[in-house]
Design a protein around this motif. Structure first.
Motif, PDB file in Angstrom:
ATOM      1  N   TYR A  66       0.825  -1.205   0.000  1.00 16.65           N
ATOM      2  CA  TYR A  66       0.000   0.000   0.000  1.00 16.65           C
ATOM      3  C   TYR A  66       0.861   1.257   0.000  1.00 16.65           C
ATOM      4  CZ  TYR A  66      -3.500   3.435   1.523  1.00 16.65           C
ATOM      5  OH  TYR A  66      -4.324   4.526   1.609  1.00 16.65           O
ATOM      6  N   ARG A  67       0.670   2.100  -1.012  1.00 14.72           N
ATOM      7  CA  ARG A  67       1.274   3.432  -1.046  1.00 14.72           C
ATOM      8  C   ARG A  67       0.203   4.382  -1.543  1.00 14.72           C
ATOM      9  NH1 ARG A  67       5.555   3.605  -5.020  1.00 14.72           N
ATOM     10  NH2 ARG A  67       4.194   2.090  -6.039  1.00 14.72           N
ATOM     11  N   TRP A  68       0.229   5.591  -0.998  1.00 14.51           N
ATOM     12  CA  TRP A  68      -0.818   6.548  -1.359  1.00 14.51           C
ATOM     13  C   TRP A  68      -0.209   7.907  -1.662  1.00 14.51           C
ATOM     14  CZ3 TRP A  68      -1.228  10.739   2.030  1.00 14.51           C
ATOM     15  CH2 TRP A  68      -0.611  10.576   3.284  1.00 14.51           C
ATOM     16  N   SER A  69      -0.967   8.689  -2.409  1.00 12.14           N
ATOM     17  CA  SER A  69      -0.570  10.071  -2.660  1.00 12.14           C
ATOM     18  C   SER A  69      -1.841  10.911  -2.677  1.00 12.14           C
ATOM     19  CB  SER A  69       0.157  10.174  -4.005  1.00 12.14           C
ATOM     20  OG  SER A  69      -0.711   9.720  -5.037  1.00 12.14           O
ATOM     21  N   ILE A  70      -1.660  12.209  -2.729  1.00 13.35           N
ATOM     22  CA  ILE A  70      -2.819  13.101  -2.730  1.00 13.35           C
ATOM     23  C   ILE A  70      -3.041  13.648  -4.138  1.00 13.35           C
ATOM     24  CG2 ILE A  70      -3.686  15.330  -1.871  1.00 13.35           C
ATOM     25  CD1 ILE A  70      -2.382  14.651   0.809  1.00 13.35           C
ATOM     26  N   GLY A  71      -4.270  13.533  -4.590  1.00  7.93           N
ATOM     27  CA  GLY A  71      -4.644  14.092  -5.886  1.00  7.93           C
ATOM     28  C   GLY A  71      -5.785  15.071  -5.698  1.00  7.93           C
ATOM     29  N   ASP A  72      -6.462  15.409  -6.778  1.00  3.86           N
ATOM     30  CA  ASP A  72      -7.635  16.264  -6.639  1.00  3.86           C
ATOM     31  C   ASP A  72      -8.636  15.989  -7.746  1.00  3.86           C
ATOM     32  OD1 ASP A  72      -6.989  18.152  -8.946  1.00  3.86           O
ATOM     33  OD2 ASP A  72      -5.237  18.498  -7.665  1.00  3.86           O
ATOM     34  N   VAL A  73      -9.839  16.462  -7.552  1.00  4.51           N
ATOM     35  CA  VAL A  73     -10.919  16.231  -8.495  1.00  4.51           C
ATOM     36  C   VAL A  73     -11.823  17.472  -8.475  1.00  4.51           C
ATOM     37  CG1 VAL A  73     -12.245  15.049  -6.677  1.00  4.51           C
ATOM     38  CG2 VAL A  73     -12.866  14.690  -9.067  1.00  4.51           C
ATOM     39  N   ALA A  74     -12.407  17.779  -9.606  1.00  6.85           N
ATOM     40  CA  ALA A  74     -13.335  18.925  -9.660  1.00  6.85           C
ATOM     41  C   ALA A  74     -14.486  18.699  -8.691  1.00  6.85           C
ATOM     42  CB  ALA A  74     -13.867  19.087 -11.084  1.00  6.85           C
ATOM     43  N   LEU A  75     -14.851  19.730  -7.938  1.00  2.00           N
ATOM     44  CA  LEU A  75     -15.893  19.599  -6.914  1.00  2.00           C
ATOM     45  C   LEU A  75     -17.204  19.060  -7.459  1.00  2.00           C
ATOM     46  CD1 LEU A  75     -15.284  22.813  -4.796  1.00  2.00           C
ATOM     47  CD2 LEU A  75     -15.293  20.458  -3.935  1.00  2.00           C
ATOM     48  N   LYS A  76     -17.545  19.486  -8.676  1.00  2.00           N
ATOM     49  CA  LYS A  76     -18.839  19.061  -9.222  1.00  2.00           C
ATOM     50  C   LYS A  76     -18.903  17.550  -9.437  1.00  2.00           C
ATOM     51  CE  LYS A  76     -17.399  20.110 -13.918  1.00  2.00           C
ATOM     52  NZ  LYS A  76     -17.365  21.137 -14.950  1.00  2.00           N
ATOM     53  N   LYS A  77     -17.728  16.911  -9.487  1.00  2.00           N
ATOM     54  CA  LYS A  77     -17.725  15.462  -9.705  1.00  2.00           C
ATOM     55  C   LYS A  77     -17.928  14.653  -8.424  1.00  2.00           C
ATOM     56  CE  LYS A  77     -15.052  15.192 -13.942  1.00  2.00           C
ATOM     57  NZ  LYS A  77     -13.744  14.851 -14.521  1.00  2.00           N
ATOM     58  N   VAL A  78     -17.842  15.288  -7.270  1.00  2.00           N
ATOM     59  CA  VAL A  78     -18.018  14.545  -6.020  1.00  2.00           C
ATOM     60  C   VAL A  78     -19.221  14.991  -5.198  1.00  2.00           C
ATOM     61  CG1 VAL A  78     -15.638  13.788  -5.682  1.00  2.00           C
ATOM     62  CG2 VAL A  78     -16.311  16.070  -4.907  1.00  2.00           C
ATOM     63  N   ALA A  79     -19.694  16.217  -5.449  1.00  2.00           N
ATOM     64  CA  ALA A  79     -20.784  16.751  -4.647  1.00  2.00           C
ATOM     65  C   ALA A  79     -21.999  15.843  -4.700  1.00  2.00           C
ATOM     66  CB  ALA A  79     -21.149  18.162  -5.124  1.00  2.00           C
ATOM     67  N   ASN A  80     -22.545  15.497  -3.533  1.00  2.00           N
ATOM     68  CA  ASN A  80     -23.802  14.748  -3.426  1.00  2.00           C
ATOM     69  C   ASN A  80     -23.786  13.343  -4.025  1.00  2.00           C
ATOM     70  OD1 ASN A  80     -25.306  16.717  -2.043  1.00  2.00           O
ATOM     71  ND2 ASN A  80     -25.512  17.889  -3.939  1.00  2.00           N
ATOM     72  N   ILE A  81     -22.594  12.758  -4.181  1.00  2.00           N
ATOM     73  CA  ILE A  81     -22.560  11.383  -4.698  1.00  2.00           C
ATOM     74  C   ILE A  81     -22.152  10.430  -3.572  1.00  2.00           C
ATOM     75  CG2 ILE A  81     -21.431   9.814  -6.337  1.00  2.00           C
ATOM     76  CD1 ILE A  81     -20.945  12.287  -8.114  1.00  2.00           C
ATOM     77  N   GLU A  82     -22.878   9.318  -3.408  1.00  2.00           N
ATOM     78  CA  GLU A  82     -22.562   8.326  -2.388  1.00  2.00           C
ATOM     79  C   GLU A  82     -21.975   7.072  -3.012  1.00  2.00           C
ATOM     80  OE1 GLU A  82     -25.686   9.068   1.286  1.00  2.00           O
ATOM     81  OE2 GLU A  82     -25.932   7.345  -0.039  1.00  2.00           O
TER      82      GLU A  82
END
Lengths: 419, 419
Positions: free
Chosen positions: B344-360
Motif C-alpha cells: 500500500y502506497r498513497w498520494s494526494i490528488g484532486d478532483v473537480a468539486l462538481k464530480k463529487v458533490a452529493n454522490i454516495e
C-alpha cells in the motif's frame, strides 16, 4: 514428597486481564519446576474438573503463555456454575476429589468474584472433610469491583479506564455538534448492583463543564424530576449533556429501570437496555435530540486500552498464588492492599475465604456527590490510581495480535463420567 | 498582492481525526507566513461565517495546535447546514461574501463529506458569479467512506480499526462463556447507506471460526430465514455466533429494520436500535441467550485506537490544501489516491468539486461474499492497509490528554447580523 500439580480455573464473567493472572500462575509454576508439577486448567472453570476436561498447559510454548498477559477474555473458558452445600451434593464433591486425586492435584487456584470465592471455600472445606490434602487459594477477579476486603479487584481498573476514555471522547464529539444537532448523549455501562464502573466515568471530568455531566448509580434511587432538571441545566450552561447510566439503576421502589421498560402498557416486550429508556424520557419531557450507546461486553473485553496497574496487579496475583501455596498458605483469597501515603503503592495480602465469600461491596456514600449525580474528591482519589498507565498489546496487520493456545486436553484418567 | 487569510471550517458528523486535518492546515499556513495571513476557523462550520463568528487561531499556542493532531471531535464545532441554490438564497451568499471580504479571506477550505462538498462547490460558483476572488478547496472527511473518486475517506480508517478491534475482543469474551451462557453477540455499527464500517469488522476474522461470523450490510436485503440458519450453523460449528449489524440494514422492501421496529402493532414507540431487534429475533426463533452492544459515537470518537495511516492522511490533506491553494488550484476536492502495487502506497490528488458533490459510494458487489454475510479477499485487500499502524495520544493521569484551545473569536467587523 512427590511433586503435586496445580489445578487453576477461571470463573464467572471474564475480563480484559484475567488471562494475565493465568499467565502469572503458569509462568511462576514453570519457574519452580523443582517443587511444582504441571499446571492443569479447567475447561470452562470448575466444570472442567467435574467433567475431567483439564487443559495441559505444559503443551503450550513459552511465547503462547506470555501472550496471555495481553489477551482478553477467558482463554480456557469460564462458567457461572455454583457448587451447592456439601450435604446437598456429596457426590459432586466426591467427584472433584476423585479427579484431583487422579491428576495428582495438590493446589487449587480459583480465579473469580464473590460467588467463585464461595466455591473455593466450599472445596477447601470439603477437602478437609474428606481428608484430601489440598491447598486452596482464591485469586480475585471482577470488573464490578464489588469484592470485600481487597482494596480493588483485578479487571475493574481496565473497565474503569475504558469508560472514562470513552465518555471523554464521545463528549468531545457531542460538544462539536450540540448547537445544531444532538444535545444529549447517554452511555450505558455495567454494574448491576454496584456503581463502581459508572463512577469511574467521572474521572474524565477535570472541569465543571466537562463530561460526564450526570452519572446514574444503582446506589441512588432514580428521581425523574431532579434528573430532568439537571439535564436541562447542563444543556443551558454547557450547550449539551452527557450521561453515564449504570445498568443497575433503580427507581424508588427498588425496581430496575431496565426491567420497568421490558413491557409497555399492552404487555409488549421492549427491546432495549436502560440507555434507550433514559433517551426516550429526555426526548419526551425535554425535546432534546439524543444519541445513546450501550458498551456491553466491549467494555470488559477492551484489552487494547487496559490499565497498566490493572495488568500488573492481575499478573502479580497469579504469581503470588503460586508463591503463597509454596509457603503452605491455604483457605485464603489474595487481596490487593493499598499502602498509606499520598502516592499510590500497593502490595498483596490475603484474607480467610469465609470472610469474602458471597459478600458484595457497594459504593460508600461519601464517594457520591450530594446531588447524587457525580463523584466526590475522595472517590477520585480512590479510583484515579487504578486506571494509571497504558499497557498496549502487540499489533499485527493493524489489529491486536492476541495469543492463540493449542489447548490440549490431558488424557482422561477416570473411566466414569460426571452426570 | 496583500496577504490573504484562510477561512477553514468543519462540516457534518465529526471524526476521530478531522482535527488532524485542521492541524495540517494551521501548521502549514504558519510555515508560509510570507504568503498567507491568518487562519480563521468558523464556529460550527459554515454557520460561523454567516454569523460572523470566526475563531482567530493566531491566538493559540503552537503546542495547543499540535494537540489537534491527536484530539477527536470537531474542536471548532461543526454543523449539518446545507446551503440552498444561488437563486433561492441570494442574500445568504451575499452575506458570506461580505464576511469573507471583511476578514480579507482569500482561501476557503471546507472539511466534510458529500453534502459539504456540495456547499464548497456552490460557494465557489457564487464567488465567481459575484466576482469575488476566492480559492475554494474541499478537504474530504467522513467515517462512512462513501465519497466518490477518493480511494478512501479520512475518519473511516479509525472507525474501521475500532470496530475490528472491538469485535475481536468481544468475540474472545463470548467464546469464553458460550458453553454455559451467552451464545450470540450482536454489535451495531454506523453506516446508514453504505456498509463500509460493517465490512471493516470482517478484518478481525483470520480463520473461518473467528468472529465476526455474520455481517449484515445495508447493501444486502435482510433475509430472516437465511440469517437464522447461519446463526444456528455458527453456534453448532463454533459454539457461538458474533454478528456485526449496520444501522442501515433493510428488509426486501427497502425499509430500515430499525424503523420497522420503531413502533409496535399498537403504535407504541420502540426504543432500541437494530441490534436489540436482531437480538430479540434470535432469542424468539432460536432460543439462544444473547448480549448486544451499540457503539454509536464511541466508534467515531475513538481517537485512542486511531489508525496511524488515517491520522497521517488526515494531516497530509490539511497540509495539501494550503499548498494547493498557494499553487493557485481552486474548485477542487483533494483525494487520496492508491498507487498500484502489492504494498500500500498513497498520494494526494484532486478532483473537480462538481464530480463529487452529493454522490454516495456504496460497497461494490465483489466486496461482499456470495452468501451476503461476509467480505471477500478483494475487500480485505482494500480495507486492510487503512487500519494499519497505531498512533496513540499522550496520556495524563491514565486518560488521553486531549488539547484544550482558547477559542478566541475575532472581533466582529460588520455591523449587521445574519437572520
Amino acid at each position: 514428597m512427590a511433586k503435586k500439580n496445580i489445578f487453576y480455573a477461571q470463573s464467572g464473567g471474564v475480563t480484559a486481564v484475567i488471562n494475565a493472572s493465568a499467565c502469572g500462575v503458569i509462568e511462576t509454576a514453570r519457574n519452580h519446576r523443582a517443587d511444582i508439577g504441571k499446571v492443569y486448567v479447567g475447561r470452562n472453570g470448575i466444570l472442567g474438573a467435574l467433567h475431567q476436561e483439564l487443559y495441559d498447559t505444559s503443551k503450550e510454548s513459552a511465547k503462547a503463555i506470555a501472550g496471555l498477559r495481553y489477551t482478553p477474555g477467558g482463554a480456557f473458558g469460564s462458567c457461572r456454575y455454583k457448587l451447592k452445600g456439601l450435604e446437598e451434593h456429596r457426590a459432586q464433591y466426591q467427584r472433584l476429589i476423585d479427579v484431583f486425586d487422579a491428576y495428582n492435584i495438590g493446589y487449587f487456584f480459583y480465579n473469580g468474584g464473590g460467588d467463585s470465592q464461595d466455591t473455593t471455600h466450599k472445596i477447601s472445606q470439603m477437602a478437609k472433610h474428606l481428608n484430601y490434602p489440598l491447598t486452596c487459594i482464591g485469586i480475585p477477579k471482577t470488573v464490578d469491583n464489588d469484592l470485600a476486603v481487597t482494596d480493588n479487584c483485578p479487571g475493574f481498573g481496565s473497565v474503569a479506564k475504558y469508560v472514562a476514555v470513552s465518555i471523554r471522547e464521545a463528549g468531545l464529539d457531542i460538544a462539536s455538534m450540540a448547537e445544531t444537532s444532538t444535545k444529549v448523549f447517554i452511555m450505558e455501562v455495567m454494574g448491576r448492583h454496584a456503581g463502581w464502573i459508572a463512577a469511574a466515568a467521572g474521572l474524565a471530568k477535570e472541569e465543571e463543564a466537562d463530561p460526564p455531566h450526570i452519572i446514574l448509580f444503582p446506589e441512588v434511587p432514580f428521581d425523574e424530576a431532579s434528573f430532568l432538571k439537571k439535564v436541562a441545566t447542563s444543556v443551558k450552561d454547557y450547550g449539551y449533556c452527557t450521561i453515564v447510566v449504570s445498568e443497575g439503576v433503580r427507581n424508588k421502589d427498588g425496581q430496575f429501570l431496565s426491567e420497568q421498560g421490558l413491557r409497555d402498557a399492552f404487555g409488549h416486550a421492549q427491546l432495549g437496555g436502560v440507555a434507550p429508556m433514559i433517551a426516550q424520557l429526555v426526548k419526551t419531557k425535554l425535546g432534546y435530540k439524543y444519541h445513546w450507546a450501550v458498551a456491553d461486553y466491549l467494555q470488559r473485553a477492551a484489552r487494547h486500552i487496559a490499565s497498566k496497574v490493572d495488568v500488573e496487579q492481575s499478573y502479580a496475583l497469579g504469581e503470588a498464588a503460586v508463591l503463597a501455596a509454596l509457603e503452605g498458605k491455604t483457605d485464603i483469597m489474595l487481596t490487593l492492599d493499598r499502602k498509606p501515603g499520598k502516592h499510590y503503592r500497593w502490595s498483596i495480602g490475603d484474607v480467610a475465604l469465609k470472610k469474602v465469600a458471597n459478600i458484595e461491596k457497594t459504593m460508600p456514600k461519601r464517594y457520591i456527590s450530594k446531588d447524587g449525580f457525580g463523584i466526590t474528591a475522595a472517590c477520585r482519589d480512590y479510583l484515579s490510581p487504578l486506571i494509571e498507565g497504558e499497557d498496549y498489546p502487540p499489533y499485527k496487520n493493524g489489529l491486536p495480535d492476541y495469543t492463540r493456545l493449542k489447548k490440549v486436553l490431558a488424557p482422561k484418567k477416570l473411566d466414569t463420567d460426571f452426570a
